[in-house]
Design a protein around this motif. Structure first.
Motif, PDB file in Angstrom:
ATOM      1  N   VAL A  15      -6.004  49.161 -34.817  1.00 10.92           N
ATOM      2  CA  VAL A  15      -5.453  49.666 -36.084  1.00 10.92           C
ATOM      3  C   VAL A  15      -3.939  49.785 -35.991  1.00 10.92           C
ATOM      4  O   VAL A  15      -3.216  49.453 -36.938  1.00 10.92           O
ATOM      5  N   ASN A  16      -3.427  50.255 -34.858  1.00  8.22           N
ATOM      6  CA  ASN A  16      -1.971  50.326 -34.670  1.00  8.22           C
ATOM      7  C   ASN A  16      -1.356  48.926 -34.761  1.00  8.22           C
ATOM      8  O   ASN A  16      -0.250  48.750 -35.290  1.00  8.22           O
ATOM      9  N   HIS A  17      -2.090  47.937 -34.249  1.00  9.19           N
ATOM     10  CA  HIS A  17      -1.617  46.556 -34.307  1.00  9.19           C
ATOM     11  C   HIS A  17      -1.592  46.050 -35.756  1.00  9.19           C
ATOM     12  O   HIS A  17      -0.644  45.364 -36.165  1.00  9.19           O
ATOM     13  N   ILE A  18      -2.609  46.408 -36.523  1.00 15.46           N
ATOM     14  CA  ILE A  18      -2.641  46.010 -37.937  1.00 15.46           C
ATOM     15  C   ILE A  18      -1.473  46.622 -38.697  1.00 15.46           C
ATOM     16  O   ILE A  18      -0.887  45.983 -39.581  1.00 15.46           O
ATOM     17  N   GLN A  19      -1.160  47.872 -38.385  1.00 17.34           N
ATOM     18  CA  GLN A  19      -0.104  48.573 -39.114  1.00 17.34           C
ATOM     19  C   GLN A  19       1.238  47.859 -39.021  1.00 17.34           C
ATOM     20  O   GLN A  19       2.108  48.039 -39.869  1.00 17.34           O
ATOM     21  N   LYS A  20       1.401  47.022 -38.002  1.00 10.84           N
ATOM     22  CA  LYS A  20       2.648  46.277 -37.839  1.00 10.84           C
ATOM     23  C   LYS A  20       2.634  44.957 -38.621  1.00 10.84           C
ATOM     24  O   LYS A  20       3.633  44.247 -38.657  1.00 10.84           O
ATOM     25  N   SER A  21       1.474  44.619 -39.229  1.00 14.01           N
ATOM     26  CA  SER A  21       1.333  43.341 -39.924  1.00 14.01           C
ATOM     27  C   SER A  21       1.421  43.543 -41.431  1.00 14.01           C
ATOM     28  O   SER A  21       1.285  44.663 -41.937  1.00 14.01           O
ATOM     29  N   PRO A  22       1.604  42.461 -42.194  1.00 12.86           N
ATOM     30  CA  PRO A  22       1.660  42.557 -43.666  1.00 12.86           C
ATOM     31  C   PRO A  22       0.354  43.065 -44.283  1.00 12.86           C
ATOM     32  O   PRO A  22       0.355  43.550 -45.414  1.00 12.86           O
ATOM     33  N   LEU A  23      -0.769  42.961 -43.547  1.00  5.25           N
ATOM     34  CA  LEU A  23      -2.049  43.419 -44.087  1.00  5.25           C
ATOM     35  C   LEU A  23      -2.030  44.904 -44.417  1.00  5.25           C
ATOM     36  O   LEU A  23      -2.716  45.359 -45.330  1.00  5.25           O
ATOM     37  N   ALA A  24      -1.245  45.669 -43.659  1.00  7.64           N
ATOM     38  CA  ALA A  24      -1.213  47.120 -43.851  1.00  7.64           C
ATOM     39  C   ALA A  24      -0.673  47.501 -45.218  1.00  7.64           C
ATOM     40  O   ALA A  24      -0.999  48.562 -45.753  1.00  7.64           O
ATOM     41  N   LYS A  25       0.163  46.642 -45.815  1.00 13.14           N
ATOM     42  CA  LYS A  25       0.740  46.943 -47.127  1.00 13.14           C
ATOM     43  C   LYS A  25      -0.199  46.550 -48.264  1.00 13.14           C
ATOM     44  O   LYS A  25      -0.050  47.015 -49.384  1.00 13.14           O
ATOM     45  N   LYS A  26      -1.173  45.687 -47.969  1.00 12.58           N
ATOM     46  CA  LYS A  26      -2.042  45.151 -49.014  1.00 12.58           C
ATOM     47  C   LYS A  26      -3.437  45.762 -49.033  1.00 12.58           C
ATOM     48  O   LYS A  26      -4.135  45.677 -50.037  1.00 12.58           O
ATOM     49  N   HIS A  27      -3.851  46.363 -47.905  1.00  9.32           N
ATOM     50  CA  HIS A  27      -5.242  46.799 -47.793  1.00  9.32           C
ATOM     51  C   HIS A  27      -5.348  48.193 -47.176  1.00  9.32           C
ATOM     52  O   HIS A  27      -4.599  48.537 -46.258  1.00  9.32           O
ATOM     53  N   ARG A  28      -6.285  48.957 -47.707  1.00  7.55           N
ATOM     54  CA  ARG A  28      -6.594  50.270 -47.125  1.00  7.55           C
ATOM     55  C   ARG A  28      -7.314  50.061 -45.797  1.00  7.55           C
ATOM     56  O   ARG A  28      -8.202  49.221 -45.677  1.00  7.55           O
ATOM     57  N   ILE A  29      -6.932  50.829 -44.784  1.00  6.13           N
ATOM     58  CA  ILE A  29      -7.512  50.690 -43.444  1.00  6.13           C
ATOM     59  C   ILE A  29      -8.089  52.041 -43.022  1.00  6.13           C
ATOM     60  O   ILE A  29      -7.411  53.075 -43.101  1.00  6.13           O
ATOM     61  N   GLU A  30      -9.336  52.048 -42.586  1.00 12.76           N
ATOM     62  CA  GLU A  30      -9.983  53.275 -42.123  1.00 12.76           C
ATOM     63  C   GLU A  30     -10.583  53.058 -40.743  1.00 12.76           C
ATOM     64  O   GLU A  30     -11.104  51.984 -40.437  1.00 12.76           O
ATOM     65  N   THR A  31     -10.524  54.101 -39.914  1.00 10.58           N
ATOM     66  CA  THR A  31     -11.139  54.076 -38.589  1.00 10.58           C
ATOM     67  C   THR A  31     -12.359  54.980 -38.603  1.00 10.58           C
ATOM     68  O   THR A  31     -12.304  56.099 -39.116  1.00 10.58           O
ATOM     69  N   VAL A  32     -13.457  54.504 -38.035  1.00 15.29           N
ATOM     70  CA  VAL A  32     -14.703  55.269 -38.011  1.00 15.29           C
ATOM     71  C   VAL A  32     -15.057  55.609 -36.569  1.00 15.29           C
ATOM     72  O   VAL A  32     -15.064  54.732 -35.697  1.00 15.29           O
ATOM     73  N   GLU A  33     -15.344  56.869 -36.316  1.00 16.39           N
ATOM     74  CA  GLU A  33     -15.770  57.318 -34.991  1.00 16.39           C
ATOM     75  C   GLU A  33     -17.295  57.322 -34.901  1.00 16.39           C
ATOM     76  O   GLU A  33     -17.995  57.344 -35.912  1.00 16.39           O
ATOM     77  N   GLY A  34     -17.783  57.292 -33.671  1.00 11.20           N
ATOM     78  CA  GLY A  34     -19.216  57.472 -33.454  1.00 11.20           C
ATOM     79  C   GLY A  34     -20.037  56.206 -33.408  1.00 11.20           C
ATOM     80  O   GLY A  34     -21.258  56.265 -33.246  1.00 11.20           O
ATOM     81  N   ILE A  35     -19.407  55.036 -33.541  1.00  9.15           N
ATOM     82  CA  ILE A  35     -20.121  53.764 -33.432  1.00  9.15           C
ATOM     83  C   ILE A  35     -19.794  53.193 -32.048  1.00  9.15           C
ATOM     84  O   ILE A  35     -18.672  52.738 -31.812  1.00  9.15           O
ATOM     85  N   ASP A  36     -20.759  53.216 -31.143  1.00  9.88           N
ATOM     86  CA  ASP A  36     -20.496  52.888 -29.748  1.00  9.88           C
ATOM     87  C   ASP A  36     -20.826  51.448 -29.383  1.00  9.88           C
ATOM     88  O   ASP A  36     -21.074  51.146 -28.213  1.00  9.88           O
ATOM     89  N   SER A  37     -20.841  50.566 -30.365  1.00  6.81           N
ATOM     90  CA  SER A  37     -21.109  49.150 -30.102  1.00  6.81           C
ATOM     91  C   SER A  37     -20.048  48.297 -30.783  1.00  6.81           C
ATOM     92  O   SER A  37     -19.595  48.620 -31.883  1.00  6.81           O
ATOM     93  N   GLY A  38     -19.661  47.219 -30.118  1.00  9.63           N
ATOM     94  CA  GLY A  38     -18.782  46.239 -30.733  1.00  9.63           C
ATOM     95  C   GLY A  38     -19.585  45.018 -31.152  1.00  9.63           C
ATOM     96  O   GLY A  38     -20.801  44.963 -30.992  1.00  9.63           O
ATOM     97  N   GLY A  39     -18.890  44.022 -31.679  1.00 16.48           N
ATOM     98  CA  GLY A  39     -19.559  42.783 -32.047  1.00 16.48           C
ATOM     99  C   GLY A  39     -20.530  42.954 -33.202  1.00 16.48           C
ATOM    100  O   GLY A  39     -20.496  43.935 -33.949  1.00 16.48           O
ATOM    101  N   GLU A  40     -21.433  41.985 -33.338  1.00 14.20           N
ATOM    102  CA  GLU A  40     -22.405  41.981 -34.429  1.00 14.20           C
ATOM    103  C   GLU A  40     -23.309  43.209 -34.375  1.00 14.20           C
ATOM    104  O   GLU A  40     -23.657  43.778 -35.415  1.00 14.20           O
ATOM    105  N   ASP A  41     -23.677  43.639 -33.151  1.00 10.02           N
ATOM    106  CA  ASP A  41     -24.523  44.840 -33.010  1.00 10.02           C
ATOM    107  C   ASP A  41     -23.837  46.063 -33.602  1.00 10.02           C
ATOM    108  O   ASP A  41     -24.483  46.920 -34.215  1.00 10.02           O
TER     109      ASP A  41
END
Length: 350
Positions: A206-232
């Protein structure tokens, strides 16, 4: 779905999601005229041409609709009828043809008269934009797109560090750049970005996104409690309470709340809900339905035309109707409950 009025009798459509195909199935009737691009094989009549071969050409035709049907998973719509107009002299009027429509296709629908329910169905909008889901870890990242009640898994990306010990010297930023590039290909205006996954990687991303143009165009939210990455991780998020909190005012969030309410009522032996087509049909006869949810199973196990007619009858009474497919756990849950459930304003005796 993008719509544009051509004239008093014709409306142009661009199909953007599976819900649009279902809407068109409910709007288009026998006798309507549908105009769209298609392909047709033209037999060769040249010297030395093989008689069993033909050339497939792209044409634009208008059909007078005789039959219309969804496929079993709501992602294609087949319209069959008689050709009344053609952009090619090689294709005769009066012959039968079928159009197979899917997401990304466009068409014009012409009616002698557009009914109030038709206009209500095609102008209905999902509350809020789509959501791009990012389930990221140091080893991989799953990207999904949630629009309406349909979940599409876009892709799974790998950092190349999977299976190794993560050392402090490991530079993850190039992987973040790859993920950002993938996001740019799927994000549309007003889409929100929801980021989750195990550990601290999601916050770093998310910190990396904040440095990109996407941060000005889109709302960004972080969610806690999801302990899996990828498709799972994406499927874990879709089943979680966090999803309901974040997506509460979207179609999927509202359907999740309806199902939770039904489960509570079932536990307390309340009769202010229905499960299955026959129960729901009876409740509709009394005008008792407040909101209705159905899945693709109801069309797979019943006569499609009967179900479409019933849905239109229910919605003409002002009832809110939600469609689900099997891309989400909630859709599979409704299928397990007979393919159709509803909340009632008052109990109806069986």
């Amino acid at each position: 779905m993008i719509i544009k009025n051509v004239d008093e009798f014709t409306i142009s459509f661009l199909i953007e999601e599976t819900d649009d195909l279902l809407t068109l199935r409910r709007v288009i009737k026998n006798g309507d005229r549908v105009t769209a691009d298609t392909t047709r094989v033209i037999k060769q009549e040249k010297d030395f041409a093989r008689p069993d071969r033909g050339e497939r050409i792209k044409i634009r035709i208008a059909l007078e609709v005789e039959k219309i049907a969804l496929d079993s998973v709501f992602d294609r719509l087949r319209i069959a009828g008689i050709i009344v107009e053609s952009s090619s002299e090689e294709v005769s009027k009066g012959v039968h043809h079928s159009l197979l429509l899917k997401i990304g296709d466009s068409l014009n629908v012409t009616k002698k008269k557009w009914l109030p329910l038709d206009m209500r169905l095609i102008k209905k909008r999902d509350e809020g934009a789509g959501f791009v889901l990012v389930a990221i870890d140091k080893g991989d990242c799953g990207i999904g797109k949630l629009k309406g009640t349909h979940l599409q898994i876009i892709q799974n990306l790998y950092s190349g560090s999977s299976g190794k010990r993560y050392k402090s010297s490991f530079n993850i930023e190039p992987f973040f750049d790859v993920v950002l590039g993938a996001l740019q290909t799927v994000l549309k205006e007003n889409d929100a970005i929801i980021v989750f996954g195990p550990g601290e990687t999601k916050k770093q991303f998310v910190n990396h996104i904040q440095k990109s143009p996407l941060a000005k165009k889109h709302r960004i939210e972080t969610v806690e409690g999801i302990d899996s990455g990828g498709e799972d991780g994406i499927y874990t998020f879709i089943k979680s309470k966090s999803m309901q909190q974040i997506l509460g005012q979207t179609k999927l969030g509202k359907v999740a709340a309806i199902l939770e309410d039904i489960m509570i009522k079932a536990h307390h032996k309340s009769k202010k809900f229905t499960m299955g087509f026959e129960e729901t049909k009876k409740a509709n006869q009394f005008g008792a339905i407040e909101s209705l949810v159905f899945s693709e199973k109801i069309i797979q196990t019943h006569d499609e035309s009967q179900i479409i007619e019933f849905l239109n009858e229910v919605e003409s009474k002002g009832v809110t109707v939600y469609a689900l497919d099997s891309t989400t756990d909630i859709g599979m849950q409704v299928s397990g409950l007979g393919g159709m459930v509803s909340l009632l304003r008052f109990p109806v005796e069986s």
